[in-house]
Design an enzyme around this catalytic site. Structure first.
Site, PDB file in Angstrom:
ATOM      1  CB  CYS A   1      -0.933   0.004   1.203  1.00  0.00           C
ATOM      2  SG  CYS A   1      -1.853  -1.526   1.389  1.00  0.00           S
TER       3      CYS A   1
ATOM      4  CG  HIS B   1      -2.829   3.988   5.205  1.00  0.00           C
ATOM      5  ND1 HIS B   1      -2.635   4.006   3.854  1.00  0.00           N
ATOM      6  CD2 HIS B   1      -2.881   2.670   5.564  1.00  0.00           C
ATOM      7  CE1 HIS B   1      -2.554   2.763   3.393  1.00  0.00           C
ATOM      8  NE2 HIS B   1      -2.711   1.945   4.415  1.00  0.00           N
TER       9      HIS B   1
ATOM     10  CG  HIS C   1      -6.560   0.317   0.701  1.00  0.00           C
ATOM     11  ND1 HIS C   1      -5.562   0.947  -0.022  1.00  0.00           N
ATOM     12  CD2 HIS C   1      -5.933  -0.216   1.795  1.00  0.00           C
ATOM     13  CE1 HIS C   1      -4.404   0.794   0.592  1.00  0.00           C
ATOM     14  NE2 HIS C   1      -4.608   0.104   1.705  1.00  0.00           N
TER      15      HIS C   1
END
Length: 382
Positions: free
Chosen positions: A150, A275, A309
């Site tokens: 990520c 995040h 995401h």
């Protein structure tokens, strides 16, 4: 020439739309992901699907014709006008792309029962996105792909900044691209990390992530421009293969390193893009790390309810949303159910319609294996 690295153009393609204006407009509306059985036939899930038309790549080699590269080319086309006005030496340009899936989704279709096509391994190689973009543009400088889960897209921007500061190249095309595929949706489901409802970051009722797809590209150089990448902070927890350090020590280290790199105090930052995955452990450690580093009044938000995401693209996409905040003063809102988790420190989560003259904005990304990065972006006077 200055060692500061500046942003000259930005391309964004996500579930919010294609282009900067589409993303600005989407931030002013309530987020809504696609409810679909795609990639998880047994269950309807909210996914950050890019529903707009993507470019035709039929002119490219067969192995380059992936949805991932279509997303990437969509983001590139938003930079192409600026690029066309430049006189550049192709050997002095770098292409650095972050991804986690590359073209795996296209090969999944080739493995499906009854399929009569042959999977092309080259299409799903991690190197494929950078190789594709460099080939299409005739770039002969460094071209490579990063895959750090990520943080990949943000790491690509940081790597490009280092190449520019070292004088290796004069221009960098950096960012991330990840297309939806069964591997990621089912894989995160196996980890019990997927929410069956829209994600709910920082809430007491948070239940996991929504997966999305996107591409984001930055055109960087040392030539002065309105906005610069002024700070980068990177760290590694080395705590667990998938879970973050519960105290957020590595996250805090990355935040403080970015501030030190930019020579800024915590109070100088006007907005923080979290995040904010809406998983139990990520939100817990991130909230504690942010509270230790920044004043409680720092406006912050997770934009993943808008995009899902987007994994390897997330760090670049969310840095791009910070650029929009710097340009317009419209802070990305935090959409959630408003039910604060009493176990987390209180954060100043941005309400819809919030405006602030923001000079410095930070974006954070935290990945599997404790891989952490924070990017600081700033409006600068030249």
């Amino acid at each position: 020439m200055s060692q500061t690295v500046y942003i000259h153009a930005l391309g964004l393609t996500s579930a919010m739309g294609t282009g900067l204006e589409a993303h600005r407009q989407a931030l002013a509306r309530a987020p809504k992901l696609s409810e679909t059985r795609a990639y998880s036939p047994a269950q309807v899930r909210p996914l950050g699907v890019v529903n707009c038309a993507l470019p035709d790549l039929s002119h490219s080699p067969k192995a380059a014709q992936s949805r991932n590269n279509q997303l990437l080319w969509s983001a590139w086309l938003q930079l192409a006008g600026h690029w066309a006005r430049l006189a550049v030496d192709p050997a002095r340009v770098a292409v650095i792309i972050g991804t986690s899936t590359s073209g795996i989704g296209d090969n999944e279709a080739d493995f499906a029962p009854g399929a009569d096509t042959v999977p092309l391994y080259e299409r799903q190689q991690i190197a494929a996105p950078a190789r594709f973009l460099a080939s299409e543009l005739g770039i002969s400088g460094p071209a490579y792909t990063l895959s750090t889960a990520c943080t990949s897209g943000a790491k690509a921007i940081a790597a490009g900044r280092r190449l520019l500061q070292a004088g290796v190249v004069d221009w960098v095309i950096a960012g991330g691209a990840d297309a939806l595929c069964g591997l990621t949706v089912q894989g995160f489901s196996a980890l019990d990390a997927i929410s069956d409802a829209p994600c709910n970051p920082m809430s007491a009722n948070r239940a996991g992530i929504n997966i999305g797809e996107a591409a984001a590209l930055f055109l960087l150089s040392r030539t002065p421009a309105e906005i610069a990448v002024t700070g980068v902070g990177e760290s590694s927890d080395a705590h667990h293969i998938s879970a973050p350090d519960p105290q957020g020590a590595g996250a805090e280290q990355a935040l403080r390193a970015a501030l030190a790199d930019a020579r800024l105090a915590p109070g100088d930052v006007g907005y923080l893009n979290l995040h904010g995955t809406a998983t139990e452990l990520n939100d817990k450690m991130e909230a504690h790390a942010v509270a230790r580093v920044f004043p409680e009044a720092l406006p912050c938000s997770s934009t993943k309810p808008f995009t899902g995401h987007t994994l390897g693209a997330a760090g670049a996409l969310e840095a791009g949303l910070c650029v929009l905040a710097l340009q317009t003063g419209e802070l990305p809102p935090h959409h959630w159910d408003g039910q604060a988790d009493s176990a987390l420190p209180a954060l100043n989560l941005v309400r819809p319609g919030t405006h602030a003259a923001c000079v410095h904005a930070m974006s954070t990304s935290f990945a599997f294996g404790g891989n952490n990065i924070a990017l600081l972006l700033s409006r600068v006077s030249n």
